[in-house]
Design a protein around this motif. Structure first.
Motif, PDB file in Angstrom:
ATOM      1  N   TYR A 226       0.843  -1.182   0.000  1.00 49.14           N
ATOM      2  CA  TYR A 226       0.000   0.000   0.000  1.00 49.14           C
ATOM      3  C   TYR A 226       0.892   1.251   0.000  1.00 49.14           C
ATOM      4  CZ  TYR A 226      -3.178  -3.636   1.647  1.00 49.14           C
ATOM      5  OH  TYR A 226      -3.893  -4.800   1.774  1.00 49.14           O
ATOM      6  N   TYR A 227       0.683   2.115  -0.992  1.00 48.46           N
ATOM      7  CA  TYR A 227       1.539   3.294  -1.149  1.00 48.46           C
ATOM      8  C   TYR A 227       0.843   4.525  -0.575  1.00 48.46           C
ATOM      9  CZ  TYR A 227       3.843   0.307  -4.646  1.00 48.46           C
ATOM     10  OH  TYR A 227       4.478  -0.714  -5.294  1.00 48.46           O
ATOM     11  N   GLY A 228       1.643   5.461  -0.075  1.00 44.58           N
ATOM     12  CA  GLY A 228       1.064   6.696   0.446  1.00 44.58           C
ATOM     13  C   GLY A 228       1.987   7.881   0.308  1.00 44.58           C
ATOM     14  N   GLU A 229       1.430   8.996  -0.148  1.00 46.21           N
ATOM     15  CA  GLU A 229       2.187  10.247  -0.092  1.00 46.21           C
ATOM     16  C   GLU A 229       2.272  10.727   1.358  1.00 46.21           C
ATOM     17  OE1 GLU A 229       1.825  12.620  -4.171  1.00 46.21           O
ATOM     18  OE2 GLU A 229      -0.087  12.532  -3.113  1.00 46.21           O
ATOM     19  N   SER A 230       1.337  10.277   2.154  1.00 48.22           N
ATOM     20  CA  SER A 230       1.358  10.529   3.590  1.00 48.22           C
ATOM     21  C   SER A 230       1.330   9.178   4.307  1.00 48.22           C
ATOM     22  CB  SER A 230       0.137  11.354   4.012  1.00 48.22           C
ATOM     23  OG  SER A 230      -1.060  10.620   3.737  1.00 48.22           O
ATOM     24  N   LYS A 231       1.723   9.178   5.568  1.00 53.99           N
ATOM     25  CA  LYS A 231       1.682   7.936   6.344  1.00 53.99           C
ATOM     26  C   LYS A 231       0.239   7.478   6.518  1.00 53.99           C
ATOM     27  CE  LYS A 231       3.575   5.810  10.537  1.00 53.99           C
ATOM     28  NZ  LYS A 231       4.352   6.065  11.787  1.00 53.99           N
ATOM     29  N   GLU A 232      -0.658   8.444   6.687  1.00 53.69           N
ATOM     30  CA  GLU A 232      -2.072   8.101   6.848  1.00 53.69           C
ATOM     31  C   GLU A 232      -2.584   7.341   5.621  1.00 53.69           C
ATOM     32  OE1 GLU A 232      -1.399  11.955   9.176  1.00 53.69           O
ATOM     33  OE2 GLU A 232      -0.708  11.031   7.309  1.00 53.69           O
ATOM     34  N   LEU A 580       3.347  22.329   7.392  1.00 53.40           N
ATOM     35  CA  LEU A 580       2.553  21.118   7.582  1.00 53.40           C
ATOM     36  C   LEU A 580       3.329  19.860   7.180  1.00 53.40           C
ATOM     37  CD1 LEU A 580      -0.929  22.362   6.306  1.00 53.40           C
ATOM     38  CD2 LEU A 580      -0.280  21.871   8.668  1.00 53.40           C
ATOM     39  N   GLY A 581       4.622  20.022   6.888  1.00 54.88           N
ATOM     40  CA  GLY A 581       5.471  18.865   6.613  1.00 54.88           C
ATOM     41  C   GLY A 581       5.622  18.526   5.150  1.00 54.88           C
ATOM     42  N   GLY A 595      -5.943  19.351   9.687  1.00 58.03           N
ATOM     43  CA  GLY A 595      -5.636  17.923   9.776  1.00 58.03           C
ATOM     44  C   GLY A 595      -5.751  17.178   8.465  1.00 58.03           C
ATOM     45  N   ASP A 596      -6.486  16.061   8.506  1.00 60.38           N
ATOM     46  CA  ASP A 596      -6.628  15.197   7.333  1.00 60.38           C
ATOM     47  C   ASP A 596      -7.424  15.842   6.202  1.00 60.38           C
ATOM     48  OD1 ASP A 596      -5.179  13.363   8.673  1.00 60.38           O
ATOM     49  OD2 ASP A 596      -6.814  11.950   9.045  1.00 60.38           O
ATOM     50  N   GLU A 597      -8.080  16.979   6.482  1.00 64.96           N
ATOM     51  CA  GLU A 597      -8.768  17.683   5.398  1.00 64.96           C
ATOM     52  C   GLU A 597      -7.796  18.066   4.282  1.00 64.96           C
ATOM     53  OE1 GLU A 597     -12.469  20.023   7.564  1.00 64.96           O
ATOM     54  OE2 GLU A 597     -10.512  21.006   7.472  1.00 64.96           O
ATOM     55  N   HIS A 598      -6.534  18.268   4.643  1.00 65.33           N
ATOM     56  CA  HIS A 598      -5.527  18.653   3.652  1.00 65.33           C
ATOM     57  C   HIS A 598      -5.196  17.514   2.693  1.00 65.33           C
ATOM     58  CE1 HIS A 598      -4.610  22.638   5.123  1.00 65.33           C
ATOM     59  NE2 HIS A 598      -4.443  22.190   6.346  1.00 65.33           N
ATOM     60  N   LEU A 599      -5.574  16.286   3.016  1.00 62.60           N
ATOM     61  CA  LEU A 599      -5.250  15.130   2.179  1.00 62.60           C
ATOM     62  C   LEU A 599      -6.392  14.761   1.240  1.00 62.60           C
ATOM     63  CD1 LEU A 599      -3.612  12.868   4.936  1.00 62.60           C
ATOM     64  CD2 LEU A 599      -2.491  14.540   3.432  1.00 62.60           C
ATOM     65  N   ALA A 600      -7.590  15.285   1.499  1.00 67.26           N
ATOM     66  CA  ALA A 600      -8.783  14.854   0.774  1.00 67.26           C
ATOM     67  C   ALA A 600      -9.041  15.731  -0.449  1.00 67.26           C
ATOM     68  CB  ALA A 600      -9.996  14.889   1.695  1.00 67.26           C
ATOM     69  N   MET A 601      -9.640  15.104  -1.474  1.00 67.78           N
ATOM     70  CA  MET A 601     -10.090  15.835  -2.661  1.00 67.78           C
ATOM     71  C   MET A 601     -10.913  14.879  -3.512  1.00 67.78           C
ATOM     72  SD  MET A 601      -7.658  18.398  -4.886  1.00 67.78           S
ATOM     73  CE  MET A 601      -8.355  19.678  -5.925  1.00 67.78           C
ATOM     74  N   TYR A 602     -11.788  15.418  -4.335  1.00 66.47           N
ATOM     75  CA  TYR A 602     -12.618  14.622  -5.239  1.00 66.47           C
ATOM     76  C   TYR A 602     -13.511  13.623  -4.485  1.00 66.47           C
ATOM     77  CZ  TYR A 602      -8.971  16.389  -8.312  1.00 66.47           C
ATOM     78  OH  TYR A 602      -8.083  17.210  -8.967  1.00 66.47           O
TER      79      TYR A 602
END
Length: 721
Positions: A226-232, A580-581, A595-602
């Motif tokens: 499983y790949y991630g641009e973020s750890k989450e 924000l890292g 928070g995680d709002e920065h990771l979401a889209m579409y």
């Protein structure tokens, strides 16, 4: 012998095959065909959670049968080696040679060498190498020779054939087939590994791109990656955007490299059954281009923004300029247009610009806008003339001009009764990712881009020696520009309104048309000031939350001398992502999100790209508007250097050109400049009369001075900034 040992077997073979005094040959094909072919290959590598995710638009293909030829006048007979991708025949002076020769001898004198190549799976391509007979872009090619044969067997009438100069990517190894082209890779090890469940999560320290390599893989069962641009994202096995799910049955330990490249920082490896592994590393895939532009200043945070911008741009520079490395990996025209501009102030890589423009355009007939987006067709036109301005490559403009004309003919055919463009079935009007941004009616932003594209067509028509069309496009542009101000300028609001619906102005004012109008230089000086105050510096006008349109907003402000304000905005906006890292810049950044709002889209929790080409725009802004370097005629034959510290104590940097760099160092008391190209004009403000050795400084307005920069001379100007 010592140097000979350093040669690879391939190099030795080539040296033995061809005389060292031979001219350099390269693989050639019908212009644009290999660009389209490789664009298809690259864009159809996209997957979403393991499923194939194809593009949204028509994909063209290469011509399957191509005729190549060139005439030579040889002082002596010459042996010529032939390498071909496809089934082919060879003719000398129209007479066919039997079989599929790998080598031929061309007699002394004037002769025409022709190869006709057929291939459906790969692009028909040839590599011809003799002492003087070599394949290059001076060869002519056609996909239809329009000849006929009469009853006597005579071959006649090629008068209707259109021949064009061949295309190439400067591939000079005859044994490396174009169809096998791949970007290079280099091994990278992870910086940290943390045990999670039955497996582990590996951190490569920053956003990266390439192929995961698994070491010591053994056992029977499954291996889930499983790949991630973020750890989450990497830890979210249900929602991460990309993954690899492998079924294994390995009796002994082996190393394995994943078939498809991915974007990631974190990789979550989870084995099932008896599967085990020792570790993972990666093969970083990259475009082998040199970083020629540079920027450094007294502001450490700004320097970090510049370096992360450069890395973001590096990751998105592949076979083509792409939008982002995780999700799409497609050749979106709006994204690529900004990449071209960043390119001119960093790597200055002309081939990637050209092949991206070829791949975007595809073939005739035109059935839709580029990427199906109206505004993206216009960016494509603008990118071609910008490329000419920075490179001076008139031949490319001439080669692609017929496809410019056919696309513009398509667009002209979609005007409404008012002579304006608005949405029609099959169109996507994008403009920007913004909540509640209306695309209804006749949108002013589209008319501005259309007008600029017509102006661009007029310029390119002249370069292509099509004076009649140049006059037509100029007339169209002038009429449309007049109409834009008649229909969209609102005196009360001192701005262009966003749109017209049912023949009436809407009440909405947005930033888009107004900021483009500034750097297109469409406004009067009074209108510019009004737009700056009433729109760009007005918090009541909806804010822009994508780096994509912040690029243009900040450019408009820089064009009006607002560098101190823009410096604060860059530090706030791009600096906000760093806080924000971020290790590369994002597709969208809204400081109000948490928070995680920065990771979401579409509508997806990890849908946002955290490495998007349009996030790297500080490269362009700092090069063009702080160092202040820009060409004033093609290929920096003449250019302007107009430095603006914008609140910095000092700055230094280089801007690349065809034949070297323009180097600049600026403080509040001294300007050093040296250029390897053209004749430049240094323009600057000073509170006192400046001085310099070896040049004459003229005061052109109160407190504004200019001097001429000659090639190869370093100037040190003393002044008071």
């Amino acid at each position: 012998m010592k140097n000979l040992k350093k040669l690879t077997l391939l190099s030795i073979l080539i040296c033995l095959t061809f005389p060292i005094f031979a001219q350099k040959a390269q693989w050639i094909w019908y212009p644009g065909d290999f660009d389209i072919y490789m664009g298809n290959v690259m864009q159809n590598r996209r997957t979403e959670r393991g499923s194939f995710f194809p593009v949204f638009w028509k994909m063209d293909s290469h011509y399957v049968l191509v005729d190549f030829h060139k005439e030579f006048n040889l002082p002596a007979a010459e042996e010529v080696k032939l390498f071909v991708e496809g089934t082919y025949n060879v003719k000398i002076d129209g007479k066919a040679i039997s079989g599929f020769p790998k080598s031929i001898t061309i007699p002394a004198g004037k002769h025409k060498l022709s190869l006709k190549v057929y291939s459906t799976a790969q692009v028909p391509a040839i590599f011809v190498q003799g002492k003087t007979v070599v394949s290059d872009e001076t060869w002519l090619a056609t996909f239809e020779d329009k000849e006929w044969i009469d009853a006597s067997g005579k071959t006649s009438d090629k008068s209707g054939t259109t021949f064009v100069n061949a295309g190439s990517w400067n591939m000079t190894d005859p044994l490396s087939l174009p169809s096998k082209f791949k970007l290079p890779t280099k091994p990278i090890i992870a910086v940290k590994t943390e045990k999670i469940n039955k497996g582990f999560v590996t951190d490569f320290g920053k956003e990266t791109f390439g192929f995961i390599k698994i070491h010591g893989l053994k056992g029977k069962g499954k291996l889930n990656i499983y790949y991630g641009e973020s750890k989450e994202e990497a830890l979210s096995v249900s929602h991460c955007e990309t993954l690899d799910l492998l079924e294994l049955d390995l009796a002994s330990k082996t190393d394995s490299v994943m078939e498809l490249s991915k974007a990631f920082r974190y990789v979550n490896i989870q084995p099932e059954g008896s599967v085990s592994l020792d570790s993972i590393s990666m093969l970083y895939e990259y475009s082998p281009v040199a970083q020629r532009g540079s920027f450094k200043s007294s502001d450490a945070e700004l320097n970090k923004i510049y370096e992360v911008s450069k890395y973001t741009f590096e990751l998105n520079t592949r076979e083509f300029f792409i939008d982002g490395i995780k999700r799409d990996r497609w050749i979106w025209s709006g994204d690529a247009y900004q990449s071209y501009l960043m390119n001119y102030y960093s790597i200055y890589d002309a081939p990637t610009v050209k092949r991206t423009l070829w791949a975007q355009r595809g073939k005739d007939p035109v059935t839709a806008h580029i990427n199906t987006i109206m505004d993206y067709s216009f960016y494509w036109f603008l990118g071609i003339y910008d490329y000419y301005q920075y490179s001076g490559d008139q031949k490319f403009v001439q080669d692609i001009y017929p496809r410019m004309k056919s696309l513009m003919t398509y667009i002209d055919g979609r005007k409404n009764k008012n002579g304006l463009l608005e949405w029609m079935p099959g169109d996507w009007i994008f403009i920007d990712w913004a909540d509640k941004l209306s695309k209804d009616g006749e949108v002013s932003f589209e008319q501005l881009l259309y007008c600029r594209s017509l102006e661009t067509m007029a310029l390119c028509a002249k370069l292509a020696n099509d004076e009649a069309s140049a006059a037509i496009y100029s007339k169209q542009a002038a009429e449309l520009k007049s109409k834009i101000f008649e229909l969209y300028w609102n005196k009360e609001k001192s701005a262009l309104v966003h749109s017209r619906i049912d023949g009436k102005q809407t009440d909405n004012v947005t930033r888009y048309a107004n900021m483009f109008g500034i750097f297109f230089d469409y406004f009067t000086p009074e209108q510019k000031l009004a737009v700056k105050q009433n729109v760009l510096l007005n918090d009541k006008v909806a804010k822009i939350t994508t780096p994509y349109m912040r690029f243009y907003e900040l450019e408009a402000l820089c064009a009006m001398g607002e560098q101190p304000y823009v410096l604060k905005e860059m530090k706030s906006y791009w600096g906000g992502m760093l806080k924000l890292g971020a290790t590369s810049f994002w597709e969208e950044y809204n400081p109000e999100k948490k928070g995680d709002e920065h990771l979401a889209m579409y509508g997806r929790p990890f849908g946002k790209s955290l490495c998007h080409a349009w996030g790297a725009s500080p490269i362009y802004l700092l090069g063009k508007y702080y160092l202040g370097v820009k060409p004033t005629s093609s290929a920096y034959q003449t250019y302007l250097v107009e430095p603006n510290l914008g609140g910095l104590e000092w700055m230094e940097g280089t801007v690349p050109t065809n034949n070297g760099e323009i180097a600049l160092s600026v403080s509040k008391k001294e300007i050093k400049v040296k250029a390897a190209e053209g004749i430049g004009t240094l323009r600057f403000k000073s509170a006192v009369k400046p001085s310099v050795k070896g040049a004459v400084i003229k005061e052109v307005a109160k407190g504004l001075y200019e001097m001429t920069i000659q090639k190869g001379v370093e100037y040190v100007v003393k002044y008071q900034g």
